[in-house]
Design a protein around this motif. Structure first.
Motif, PDB file in Angstrom:
ATOM      1  N   ARG A   1     -13.959  -1.636 -10.706  1.00 25.92           N
ATOM      2  CA  ARG A   1     -14.032  -3.095 -10.841  1.00 25.92           C
ATOM      3  C   ARG A   1     -12.681  -3.687 -11.233  1.00 25.92           C
ATOM      4  N   ILE A   2     -12.030  -3.047 -12.181  1.00 23.45           N
ATOM      5  CA  ILE A   2     -10.745  -3.564 -12.662  1.00 23.45           C
ATOM      6  C   ILE A   2      -9.693  -3.517 -11.565  1.00 23.45           C
ATOM      7  N   ARG A   3      -9.611  -2.406 -10.845  1.00 21.03           N
ATOM      8  CA  ARG A   3      -8.593  -2.274  -9.801  1.00 21.03           C
ATOM      9  C   ARG A   3      -8.858  -3.215  -8.645  1.00 21.03           C
ATOM     10  N   ALA A   4     -10.134  -3.521  -8.381  1.00 25.46           N
ATOM     11  CA  ALA A   4     -10.471  -4.445  -7.304  1.00 25.46           C
ATOM     12  C   ALA A   4     -10.105  -5.887  -7.670  1.00 25.46           C
ATOM     13  N   ALA A   5     -10.391  -6.268  -8.916  1.00 27.55           N
ATOM     14  CA  ALA A   5     -10.146  -7.649  -9.340  1.00 27.55           C
ATOM     15  C   ALA A   5      -8.732  -7.869  -9.862  1.00 27.55           C
ATOM     16  N   HIS A   6      -8.124  -6.823 -10.403  1.00 21.62           N
ATOM     17  CA  HIS A   6      -6.794  -6.949 -11.016  1.00 21.62           C
ATOM     18  C   HIS A   6      -5.924  -5.767 -10.593  1.00 21.62           C
ATOM     19  N   PRO A   7      -5.484  -5.724  -9.347  1.00 22.64           N
ATOM     20  CA  PRO A   7      -4.701  -4.578  -8.861  1.00 22.64           C
ATOM     21  C   PRO A   7      -3.380  -4.380  -9.591  1.00 22.64           C
ATOM     22  N   GLU A   8      -2.929  -5.413 -10.313  1.00 24.52           N
ATOM     23  CA  GLU A   8      -1.685  -5.282 -11.065  1.00 24.52           C
ATOM     24  C   GLU A   8      -1.885  -4.500 -12.364  1.00 24.52           C
ATOM     25  N   THR A   9      -3.123  -4.304 -12.776  1.00 28.90           N
ATOM     26  CA  THR A   9      -3.428  -3.540 -13.985  1.00 28.90           C
ATOM     27  C   THR A   9      -3.641  -2.076 -13.626  1.00 28.90           C
ATOM     28  N   GLU A  10      -2.857  -1.198 -14.229  1.00 34.88           N
ATOM     29  CA  GLU A  10      -2.977   0.231 -13.965  1.00 34.88           C
ATOM     30  C   GLU A  10      -3.999   0.848 -14.925  1.00 34.88           C
ATOM     31  N   VAL A  11      -4.624   1.929 -14.490  1.00 38.86           N
ATOM     32  CA  VAL A  11      -5.629   2.612 -15.322  1.00 38.86           C
ATOM     33  C   VAL A  11      -5.240   4.070 -15.500  1.00 38.86           C
ATOM     34  N   VAL A  12      -5.230   4.509 -16.746  1.00 37.87           N
ATOM     35  CA  VAL A  12      -5.053   5.923 -17.093  1.00 37.87           C
ATOM     36  C   VAL A  12      -6.350   6.372 -17.736  1.00 37.87           C
ATOM     37  N   VAL A  13      -7.003   7.370 -17.158  1.00 44.05           N
ATOM     38  CA  VAL A  13      -8.300   7.790 -17.687  1.00 44.05           C
ATOM     39  C   VAL A  13      -8.131   8.738 -18.864  1.00 44.05           C
ATOM     40  N   LEU A  14      -9.088   8.667 -19.787  1.00 46.90           N
ATOM     41  CA  LEU A  14      -9.124   9.532 -20.958  1.00 46.90           C
ATOM     42  C   LEU A  14     -10.259  10.526 -20.783  1.00 46.90           C
ATOM     43  N   THR A  15      -9.966  11.807 -20.917  1.00 49.64           N
ATOM     44  CA  THR A  15     -10.996  12.828 -20.787  1.00 49.64           C
ATOM     45  C   THR A  15     -10.951  13.767 -21.985  1.00 49.64           C
ATOM     46  N   THR A  16     -12.086  14.376 -22.267  1.00 47.18           N
ATOM     47  CA  THR A  16     -12.122  15.385 -23.324  1.00 47.18           C
ATOM     48  C   THR A  16     -11.515  16.684 -22.835  1.00 47.18           C
TER      49      THR A  16
END
Length: 237
Positions: free
Chosen positions: A72-87
């Motif tokens: 959702r974030i990348r579709a609506a705000h492609p300028e915002t990058e996402v780094v996922v957090l995993t255990t």
């Protein structure tokens, strides 16, 4: 003149983890925490409100998980990058998150230096993936490609470019763009691609911008998936 500040949002349903990451980020120079979300739904809402540069996104959260929130974030705000957090680095949700548009990953025990590097990597346009994760991603894509391959006896259109003519390549890619894409799939940096092809880094960047536009991929992780899906490997001369 001071360096630009990177605005970061943290999303994690575990209060101790979330507050710990926020506290750690507060100690890092050039980073400003603009919000903290307890689930994916709240993360999407806070991105809409604050427009952060980077979101550190937990994968497993209530209401909306990290994969869907990333999408959702990348579709609506492609300028915002996402780094996922995993255990764990072998979290099976990592690959769907990359397909949804995440640009990097961090394990939750990452230190300040690792977090700062991951944020800097995605802000500079690089994929913040460890060599181990890149290898597993390539293996996963290779397995998927093998499973979807047609029967040997059935007629099929050529997809692996090799020395193919430009007209045989998907989405109007040129032979040179396919060569660059194959080298991206090998995990090479822009500098390494330039050295391999005996061209400047500016030329490599132009080819990458062109092939990204033609194939509608948003980042190198998606480019790798596209390359393996279309059999674009081993094109370099």
């Amino acid at each position: 003149m001071s360096a630009a500040v990177t605005r970061v949002l943290v999303a994690d349903d575990q209060t101790v983890v979330r507050e710990g990451i926020v506290m750690l980020l507060g100690l890092l120079p050039g980073i400003e925490v603009v919000g903290a979300a307890a689930d994916g739904e709240e993360a999407v809402a806070l991105v809409e409100r604050h427009h952060p540069d980077v979101v550190l996104m937990d994968l497993r959260m209530p209401r909306v998980d990290g994969v869907e929130a990333t999408r959702r974030i990348r579709a609506a705000h492609p300028e915002t990058e996402v780094v996922v957090l995993t255990t764990y680095a072998d979290d099976e949700s990592l690959f769907p998150a990359l397909q949804a548009g995440a640009r990097g990953y961090l394990t939750k025990d990452a230190g300040g230096e690792e977090i700062a590097k991951a944020i800097a990597d995605v802000r500079s346009g690089a994929a913040g993936l460890s060599p181990q994760v890149q290898l597993r991603l390539l293996e996963r894509l290779s397995e998927a490609s093998a499973k979807s391959a047609p029967n040997p006896g059935a007629p099929s259109a050529p997809t692996a470019p090799g020395a193919a003519r430009a007209g045989e390549l998907p989405d109007g890619l040129t032979v040179r763009e396919a060569e660059v894409l194959a080298l991206i799939a090998e995990g090479l940096s822009n500098a390494e691609i330039a050295q391999r092809l005996f061209v400047s880094q500016a030329t490599v960047k132009t080819h990458i911008n062109n092939l990204f536009a033609k194939t509608a991929v948003r980042d190198r992780a998606q480019a790798v998936a596209y390359a393996f899906r279309h059999g674009i490997t081993g094109t370099q001369q």
